[in-house]
Design a protein around this motif. Structure first.
Motif, PDB file in Angstrom:
ATOM      1  N   ASP A 422      -1.695  -5.485  30.495  1.00  0.00           N
ATOM      2  CA  ASP A 422      -1.091  -6.704  31.013  1.00  0.00           C
ATOM      3  C   ASP A 422      -1.479  -6.824  32.488  1.00  0.00           C
ATOM      4  O   ASP A 422      -1.336  -5.877  33.258  1.00  0.00           O
ATOM      5  N   ARG A 423      -1.996  -7.997  32.896  1.00  0.00           N
ATOM      6  CA  ARG A 423      -2.480  -8.159  34.258  1.00  0.00           C
ATOM      7  C   ARG A 423      -1.388  -7.905  35.288  1.00  0.00           C
ATOM      8  O   ARG A 423      -1.633  -7.303  36.334  1.00  0.00           O
ATOM      9  N   ALA A 424      -0.175  -8.383  35.009  1.00  0.00           N
ATOM     10  CA  ALA A 424       0.910  -8.203  35.969  1.00  0.00           C
ATOM     11  C   ALA A 424       1.203  -6.724  36.177  1.00  0.00           C
ATOM     12  O   ALA A 424       1.427  -6.274  37.310  1.00  0.00           O
ATOM     13  N   GLU A 425       1.204  -5.950  35.090  1.00  0.00           N
ATOM     14  CA  GLU A 425       1.468  -4.512  35.224  1.00  0.00           C
ATOM     15  C   GLU A 425       0.330  -3.827  35.977  1.00  0.00           C
ATOM     16  O   GLU A 425       0.550  -2.976  36.840  1.00  0.00           O
ATOM     17  N   LEU A 426      -0.915  -4.223  35.645  1.00  0.00           N
ATOM     18  CA  LEU A 426      -2.066  -3.627  36.336  1.00  0.00           C
ATOM     19  C   LEU A 426      -1.996  -3.894  37.830  1.00  0.00           C
ATOM     20  O   LEU A 426      -2.128  -2.965  38.652  1.00  0.00           O
ATOM     21  N   ARG A 427      -1.806  -5.147  38.195  1.00  0.00           N
ATOM     22  CA  ARG A 427      -1.812  -5.494  39.617  1.00  0.00           C
ATOM     23  C   ARG A 427      -0.571  -4.998  40.333  1.00  0.00           C
ATOM     24  O   ARG A 427      -0.578  -4.838  41.557  1.00  0.00           O
ATOM     25  N   GLY A 428       0.504  -4.746  39.566  1.00  0.00           N
ATOM     26  CA  GLY A 428       1.689  -4.161  40.181  1.00  0.00           C
ATOM     27  C   GLY A 428       1.474  -2.726  40.625  1.00  0.00           C
ATOM     28  O   GLY A 428       2.225  -2.204  41.454  1.00  0.00           O
ATOM     29  N   ARG A 429       0.439  -2.070  40.101  1.00  0.00           N
ATOM     30  CA  ARG A 429       0.110  -0.695  40.489  1.00  0.00           C
ATOM     31  C   ARG A 429      -0.844  -0.650  41.677  1.00  0.00           C
ATOM     32  O   ARG A 429      -1.193   0.432  42.141  1.00  0.00           O
ATOM     33  N   ILE A 430      -1.309  -1.827  42.117  1.00  0.00           N
ATOM     34  CA  ILE A 430      -2.353  -1.874  43.131  1.00  0.00           C
ATOM     35  C   ILE A 430      -1.873  -2.684  44.326  1.00  0.00           C
ATOM     36  O   ILE A 430      -1.334  -3.777  44.174  1.00  0.00           O
ATOM     37  N   GLY A 431      -2.064  -2.121  45.517  1.00  0.00           N
ATOM     38  CA  GLY A 431      -1.809  -2.855  46.752  1.00  0.00           C
ATOM     39  C   GLY A 431      -3.142  -3.196  47.397  1.00  0.00           C
ATOM     40  O   GLY A 431      -4.068  -2.384  47.390  1.00  0.00           O
ATOM     41  N   MET A 432      -3.248  -4.407  47.955  1.00  0.00           N
ATOM     42  CA  MET A 432      -4.528  -4.852  48.498  1.00  0.00           C
ATOM     43  C   MET A 432      -4.330  -5.490  49.859  1.00  0.00           C
ATOM     44  O   MET A 432      -3.421  -6.288  50.058  1.00  0.00           O
ATOM     45  N   VAL A 433      -5.194  -5.113  50.796  1.00  0.00           N
ATOM     46  CA  VAL A 433      -5.205  -5.715  52.127  1.00  0.00           C
ATOM     47  C   VAL A 433      -6.615  -6.234  52.375  1.00  0.00           C
ATOM     48  O   VAL A 433      -7.581  -5.468  52.321  1.00  0.00           O
ATOM     49  N   LEU A 434      -6.716  -7.531  52.630  1.00  0.00           N
ATOM     50  CA  LEU A 434      -8.019  -8.154  52.804  1.00  0.00           C
ATOM     51  C   LEU A 434      -8.366  -8.300  54.288  1.00  0.00           C
ATOM     52  O   LEU A 434      -7.507  -8.189  55.161  1.00  0.00           O
ATOM     53  N   GLN A 435      -9.626  -8.560  54.531  1.00  0.00           N
ATOM     54  CA  GLN A 435     -10.076  -8.824  55.886  1.00  0.00           C
ATOM     55  C   GLN A 435      -9.444 -10.108  56.426  1.00  0.00           C
ATOM     56  O   GLN A 435      -9.043 -10.176  57.581  1.00  0.00           O
ATOM     57  N   ASP A 436      -9.357 -11.130  55.579  1.00  0.00           N
ATOM     58  CA  ASP A 436      -8.727 -12.385  55.972  1.00  0.00           C
ATOM     59  C   ASP A 436      -7.232 -12.300  55.709  1.00  0.00           C
ATOM     60  O   ASP A 436      -6.797 -12.160  54.563  1.00  0.00           O
ATOM     61  N   THR A 437      -6.448 -12.378  56.765  1.00  0.00           N
ATOM     62  CA  THR A 437      -4.997 -12.261  56.622  1.00  0.00           C
ATOM     63  C   THR A 437      -4.419 -13.550  56.065  1.00  0.00           C
ATOM     64  O   THR A 437      -4.959 -14.637  56.283  1.00  0.00           O
ATOM     65  N   TRP A 438      -3.306 -13.426  55.365  1.00  0.00           N
ATOM     66  CA  TRP A 438      -2.621 -14.593  54.816  1.00  0.00           C
ATOM     67  C   TRP A 438      -1.128 -14.408  55.006  1.00  0.00           C
ATOM     68  O   TRP A 438      -0.536 -13.422  54.552  1.00  0.00           O
ATOM     69  N   LEU A 439      -0.517 -15.348  55.710  1.00  0.00           N
ATOM     70  CA  LEU A 439       0.927 -15.387  55.887  1.00  0.00           C
ATOM     71  C   LEU A 439       1.424 -16.732  55.388  1.00  0.00           C
ATOM     72  O   LEU A 439       0.697 -17.722  55.409  1.00  0.00           O
ATOM     73  N   PHE A 440       2.675 -16.772  54.942  1.00  0.00           N
ATOM     74  CA  PHE A 440       3.263 -18.037  54.531  1.00  0.00           C
ATOM     75  C   PHE A 440       4.362 -18.410  55.518  1.00  0.00           C
ATOM     76  O   PHE A 440       4.817 -17.578  56.310  1.00  0.00           O
ATOM     77  N   GLY A 441       4.766 -19.665  55.476  1.00  0.00           N
ATOM     78  CA  GLY A 441       5.819 -20.117  56.370  1.00  0.00           C
ATOM     79  C   GLY A 441       7.130 -19.426  56.050  1.00  0.00           C
ATOM     80  O   GLY A 441       7.682 -19.581  54.958  1.00  0.00           O
ATOM     81  N   GLY A 442       7.653 -18.648  56.978  1.00  0.00           N
ATOM     82  CA  GLY A 442       8.885 -17.889  56.775  1.00  0.00           C
ATOM     83  C   GLY A 442       9.029 -16.845  57.861  1.00  0.00           C
ATOM     84  O   GLY A 442       8.289 -16.836  58.842  1.00  0.00           O
ATOM     85  N   THR A 443       9.977 -15.951  57.687  1.00  0.00           N
ATOM     86  CA  THR A 443      10.191 -14.913  58.687  1.00  0.00           C
ATOM     87  C   THR A 443       9.197 -13.768  58.490  1.00  0.00           C
ATOM     88  O   THR A 443       8.568 -13.628  57.434  1.00  0.00           O
ATOM     89  N   ILE A 444       9.112 -12.935  59.537  1.00  0.00           N
ATOM     90  CA  ILE A 444       8.262 -11.740  59.442  1.00  0.00           C
ATOM     91  C   ILE A 444       8.744 -10.844  58.300  1.00  0.00           C
ATOM     92  O   ILE A 444       7.948 -10.325  57.512  1.00  0.00           O
ATOM     93  N   ALA A 445      10.064 -10.683  58.196  1.00  0.00           N
ATOM     94  CA  ALA A 445      10.627  -9.833  57.134  1.00  0.00           C
ATOM     95  C   ALA A 445      10.276 -10.376  55.753  1.00  0.00           C
ATOM     96  O   ALA A 445       9.926  -9.614  54.845  1.00  0.00           O
ATOM     97  N   ASP A 446      10.358 -11.694  55.579  1.00  0.00           N
ATOM     98  CA  ASP A 446      10.018 -12.293  54.287  1.00  0.00           C
ATOM     99  C   ASP A 446       8.551 -12.069  53.950  1.00  0.00           C
ATOM    100  O   ASP A 446       8.192 -11.847  52.790  1.00  0.00           O
TER     101      ASP A 446
END
Length: 594
Positions: A422-446
């Protein structure tokens, strides 16, 4: 042929798209039934009015000639017509409200379907469609479909019923005059169809040009800083003018061609009207019809021709709706990711062992990228992947995440084939940090808790401390409650990168993928991040894609890739001593630095 030309030359299936759009409208049964009932009621009133007026006219004439004793019947008819007119006006108001409910509900459902579809599309779809083009289908095309359909739905339904009602009343008054009135109908329908077939491709081009213009605008404003820094405003403005001119030209052609329908149908309608007037005059002079009858019949002829005139007036809008609907349905019909198996494979444990067995992959059929790659990555080890641009480094980790499907071979995670997981289970085991950062509108904690929304504040702070982001965050005006927008304004590139690294660490994955994760931070911050990584990599498998070879000296294994193949692998010392591809990369990089 360019992508733009391909879009412009796409064939149009008007009947199929029309039937599909009607099926979507049919899902809103309750408000649609209300629309139909109101349309029938209003149409009955409109169909009865000319006949009653004819009877009133005959009564007036009869009184004037001394053939009738009183005007009472005429006044009763006029009173009834007044009441009917009021009821028709009230019905029109209710009809507008019901129509709005139908069309806006359809738009609501289409947006929901489109949003869910976007989540199911593979990355390959986004590789071949610009973000502006995709957004144009979800916003502009659906809005055009809803707004325009709302404006023409009741007009079309009313016209159809008016056509039927008028035809029935005409047959009651005079079958002969009805046949004469019908003579021009086949010619009119043929003319509408001929012009419509020429106009539809023009509307397709118009909305394709709209998508390309939106794509350019989205790219230009997203990269506004780069456009400014490199002084490319004139070139960007020139590209905008080209896209805008193309949209203007296609819109003018579409409206001009579809606009031919109105004068053609008006001309033919007037021909039919003249024929009826001449024949009717002879019938009245012979005594076969009364003046009231011919008066009513002429009004019915006008009502009879009204549907054709309405069709001519809204033909361009109908074609525009179909063009937008086709683009929306094309998105909804796009191939999705391969569905998850009914019984997905489950990994044996959570150690983070990754295996590649004879893996082959290519983005396009005629350009092979990765061929016959085999590799075993032990749990808890750090694997660095280096090589020239286009060697397949990022593609390799994207395949682990199943962003793309393999052409052949298998990739396993803790003994389970990722293609069967299951893709969700597979990707739940993997953490990824890309060269291009992505933040959404919200707090730092969120933002840090994005992968684990249920995380406590203590867990968020702990993750930030682990990557040495805590001190930086506490210097912000509101600390962890500082609100940022999706561009991360107010934060440096390095600060944004630290937040995304903390986000990945909070998920506590068994596998970490770092794609040039420290490229945006300064040397001191990079050292702090590396220290945090050293603590968090314990017991986790880590893939590090790096161009800066100084950041991967301590990797357990270094893979050197060229053209999709692993040409060398080993530790830093082993590869330096071998004097091969890695040694050449290392010497070239550090020679350039000095």
């Amino acid at each position: 042929m360019s992508t733009a030309e391909q879009q412009d030359k796409q064939p149009t299936d008007f009947p199929r798209t029309g039937r599909r759009l009607l099926a979507w409208l049919g899902r809103e049964r309750a408000p649609l039934i209300a629309v139909l009932v109101l349309v029938v009621a209003v149409s009955v009133v409109n169909s009865a009015s000319p006949l009653l007026l004819g009877r009133a006219t005959d009564n007036f004439i009869g009184v004037a000639r001394g053939e009738a004793d009183t005007l009472a019947p005429a006044w009763w008819i006029m009173g009834a017509l007044t009441v009917m007119a009021v009821l028709a006006a009230v019905g029109q108001v209710a009809l507008g409200r019901a129509t709005t409910a139908v069309t806006q509900r359809v738009a609501f459902r289409l947006r929901e379907e489109a949003e869910a579809k976007l989540a199911r599309l593979p990355l390959a779809h986004y590789d071949s469609h610009s973000r502006g083009e995709v957004l144009s289908r979800v916003t502009n095309d659906i809005d055009n479909l809803a707004q325009t359909t709302q404006g023409i739905l009741t007009r079309l339904l009313s016209s159809v019923l008016m056509f039927v009602g008028s035809l029935a009343m005409m047959l009651v008054i005079s079958p002969l005059l009805t046949v004469i009135a019908l003579v021009v109908v086949p010619v009119t329908l043929w003319a509408v169809r001929a012009v419509g077939r020429r106009a539809q491709p023009e509307f397709d081009r118009q909305w394709a040009a709209t998508g390309r213009l939106n794509g350019h605008i989205e790219e230009a404003f997203t990269g506004h800083e780069l456009v400014t820094a490199f002084g490319r405003h004139e070139e960007s403005a020139r590209d905008f003018r080209e896209h805008n001119s193309a949209l203007h030209a296609s819109a003018v052609r579409a409206q001009w061609v579809s606009g031919l329908i109105a004068p053609v149908t008006t001309l033919l309608g007037n021909v039919g009207y003249v024929l009826v007037a001449v024949a009717g005059a002879f019938r009245v002079s012979s005594g076969a019809l009364s003046i009231g009858d011919i008066q009513a019949f002429v009004q019915y002829v006008m009502q009879f021709n009204q549907p054709v005139r309405t069709l001519a007036a809204v033909a361009g809008q109908i074609l525009s709706v179909v063009a937008s609907a086709e683009r929306v349905f094309e998105l909804l019909d796009a191939p999705e990711e391969r569905p998850a198996p009914e019984r997905p494979a489950r990994p044996e444990g959570d150690a983070g062992r990754v295996g590649f067995a004879d893996v082959s992959f290519r983005y396009t059929e005629d350009e092979p990228l990765i061929e016959g790659l085999s590799l075993e990555v032990a749990p808890g080890s750090t694997v660095a992947i280096v090589g020239p641009t286009g060697a397949g480094k990022t593609t390799l980790v994207n395949l682990v995440l199943r962003f793309y499907e393999l052409d052949s071979g298998t990739i396993t995670v803790d003994g389970a084939d990722t293609a069967s997981m299951d893709r969700a289970e597979l990707r739940g085991r993997i953490g990824m940090v890309l060269q291009d950062t992505w933040l959404f509108g919200g707090t730092i904690a969120d933002n840090i808790a994005y992968g684990r929304p249920e995380a406590t504040r203590e867990e968020v702070v702990s993750a930030a401390r682990a990557v040495h982001a805590d001190q930086m965050i506490r210097t912000l005006p509101d600390g962890y409650d500082t609100v940022v927008d999706d561009e991360g304004d107010g934060l440096s590139a390095g600060e944004r990168q630290l937040i995304t690294i903390a986000r990945a660490f909070l998920v506590a994955p068994s596998i970490l993928i770092l794609d040039e994760a420290t490229s945006s931070v300064d040397t001191r911050t990079e050292m702090l991040v590396q220290q945090g990584m050293a603590n968090l990599q314990h017991g986790r498998t880590c893939f590090v894609i790096a161009h800066r070879l100084s950041t991967i000296r301590d990797a357990d294994q270094i893979l050197v890739m060229e053209r999709g193949r692993i040409v060398e692998q080993g530790s830093f010392r082993e590869l330096r001593a071998a004097g091969g591809a890695y040694a050449r990369l290392h010497d070239a990089q550090f020679a350039a630095a000095t």
